[in-house]
Design an enzyme around this catalytic site. Structure first.
Site, mmCIF file in Angstrom:
data_model
loop_
_atom_site.group_PDB
_atom_site.id
_atom_site.type_symbol
_atom_site.label_atom_id
_atom_site.label_comp_id
_atom_site.label_asym_id
_atom_site.label_seq_id
_atom_site.Cartn_x
_atom_site.Cartn_y
_atom_site.Cartn_z
ATOM 1 N N ASP A 112 0.820 -1.200 0.000
ATOM 2 C CA ASP A 112 0.000 0.000 0.000
ATOM 3 C C ASP A 112 0.866 1.266 0.000
ATOM 4 O O ASP A 112 1.691 1.436 -0.890
ATOM 5 C CB ASP A 112 -0.961 -0.074 1.198
ATOM 6 C CG ASP A 112 -2.011 1.005 1.207
ATOM 7 O OD1 ASP A 112 -2.913 0.967 0.348
ATOM 8 O OD2 ASP A 112 -1.932 1.902 2.065
ATOM 9 N N HIS A 157 -11.499 7.083 -0.449
ATOM 10 C CA HIS A 157 -10.621 7.752 0.518
ATOM 11 C C HIS A 157 -9.507 8.532 -0.153
ATOM 12 O O HIS A 157 -8.991 9.494 0.424
ATOM 13 C CB HIS A 157 -10.038 6.732 1.497
ATOM 14 C CG HIS A 157 -9.211 5.660 0.876
ATOM 15 N ND1 HIS A 157 -9.732 4.683 0.052
ATOM 16 C CD2 HIS A 157 -7.872 5.403 0.946
ATOM 17 C CE1 HIS A 157 -8.775 3.873 -0.341
ATOM 18 N NE2 HIS A 157 -7.637 4.289 0.165
ATOM 19 N N TYR A 220 -1.647 11.577 1.820
ATOM 20 C CA TYR A 220 -2.479 11.477 0.622
ATOM 21 C C TYR A 220 -2.487 12.775 -0.176
ATOM 22 O O TYR A 220 -2.504 12.750 -1.416
ATOM 23 C CB TYR A 220 -3.905 11.061 1.007
ATOM 24 C CG TYR A 220 -4.028 9.574 1.224
ATOM 25 C CD1 TYR A 220 -4.491 8.733 0.214
ATOM 26 C CD2 TYR A 220 -3.655 8.999 2.433
ATOM 27 C CE1 TYR A 220 -4.585 7.367 0.409
ATOM 28 C CE2 TYR A 220 -3.745 7.628 2.639
ATOM 29 C CZ TYR A 220 -4.208 6.819 1.618
ATOM 30 O OH TYR A 220 -4.288 5.462 1.811
ATOM 31 N N HIS A 284 -7.533 -6.406 0.158
ATOM 32 C CA HIS A 284 -6.440 -5.440 0.091
ATOM 33 C C HIS A 284 -5.294 -5.765 1.049
ATOM 34 O O HIS A 284 -4.123 -5.577 0.713
ATOM 35 C CB HIS A 284 -6.981 -4.038 0.389
ATOM 36 C CG HIS A 284 -5.931 -2.983 0.448
ATOM 37 N ND1 HIS A 284 -5.170 -2.608 -0.644
ATOM 38 C CD2 HIS A 284 -5.502 -2.207 1.483
ATOM 39 C CE1 HIS A 284 -4.326 -1.647 -0.296
ATOM 40 N NE2 HIS A 284 -4.502 -1.392 0.986
#
Length: 303
Positions: A112, A157, A220, A284
């Site tokens: 990730d 998200h 992010y 995931h």
């Protein structure tokens, strides 16, 4: 949680002075032993604890190093979005390995967000990364560029966390444990059962800290701005992945549904570089749901 990582030694290493950044982690051995070094890097919204079903089983084959990337776990949580450019986070990895005595090349397995750090690590430090395994991602630029309804719905998200401060921070802070439960539990059919109870409690406890929520949002935000600019510049200058690469992704996730993962990684790898990959029977969170698949990949690809 020492029982999850028997024989591992904790460390806290300063990787930057301006701003001051300390990276927290564990190592299984030392550079004085003859085993090859292996760096394991976690993703959002977790910590090095994702490797508890994997790392202890590798200590006779590798000197295993686990880190909490900046903004996560017990590592520093700087406020500025510039601190979360993946180039800066990749430098943390190099600083950690250097300070632990691994000044030559090393292998990496990352999930990730950690895999996005590892992508930049491979590009910026081609002489240091022997080989890499990336779990459940495609290149950030490719994913944002190809955004469609299915991707936006599954990865909401990505677009929520990048909203202007303090919108996402305020909403998550209102009920951080509920956010962790619903977000992480909703990404696979087995819900929260795939997680070790003690580890998940730790993930939740970190989410309760306002500075951690802000750091995750900044990570992010950096990916939607700074990282895209870095990726475009890297491609323009021919700065591509030059180490062998293996990509695994969950058969029940967005990578399988929306992307041709091997093709996307071949597009950012130099000509002649080995790029392989396949789906695994997982959602995931591959290291926690299908650890045996990760162990098999490490033993076959990184030896």
């Amino acid at each position: 949680m020492s029982q999850l990582f028997p024989g591992f030694t904790p460390f806290s290493l300063q990787t930057s002075r301006d701003p001051p950044i300390t990276i927290h982690g564990l190592q299984s051995g030392s550079s004085s032993t003859n085993l090859p070094p292996l760096l394991l890097v976690h993703g959002f919204p977790q910590s090095y604890h994702i490797w508890h079903r994997i790392a202890p089983k590798l200590t006779e084959e590798f000197n295993v190093v686990l880190i909490d990337i900046r903004g996560y776990g017990a590592s520093s949580k700087p406020a500025d979005v510039a601190c979360y450019a993946k180039s800066a986070m990749a430098r943390d990895c190099i600083q950690v390995m250097d300070q632990l005595g691994y000044t030559g090349h090393f292998s990496v397995c990352a999930h990730d967000r950690g895999a996005r750090v590892t992508h930049k690590l491979c590009v910026d430090y081609p002489d240091r990364v022997k080989a890499a395994i990336l779990l459940d991602i495609c290149p950030t630029l490719a994913m944002y560029t190809a955004t469609d309804f299915d991707f936006a719905k599954a990865y909401f998200h990505w677009f929520f966390l990048i909203q202007q401060e303090p919108l996402p921070e305020t909403l998550i802070s209102a009920s951080p444990r509920a956010f962790a439960n619903m977000f992480m539990g909703g990404r696979q059919t087995d819900g929260l059962r795939i997680f070790d109870e003690e580890c998940f409690e730790y993930y939740q406890s970190v989410m309760e800290k306002p500075e951690a929520i802000h750091s995750m949002c900044q990570d992010y935000r950096a990916s939607a701005t700074l990282d895209l600019n870095e990726a475009r510049e890297d491609i323009k200058l021919g700065r591509l992945i030059r180490n062998p690469l293996l990509v695994l992704w969950g058969k029940h996730g967005v990578i399988e549904k929306c992307f041709d993962a091997v093709k996307e990684w071949q597009a950012v790898a130099a000509e002649g570089v080995t790029v392989r990959g396949h789906a695994v029977e997982s959602g995931h969170y591959i290291p926690e749901q299908t650890p045996d698949e990760v162990l098999k990949a490490i033993r076959e690809f990184l030896v």
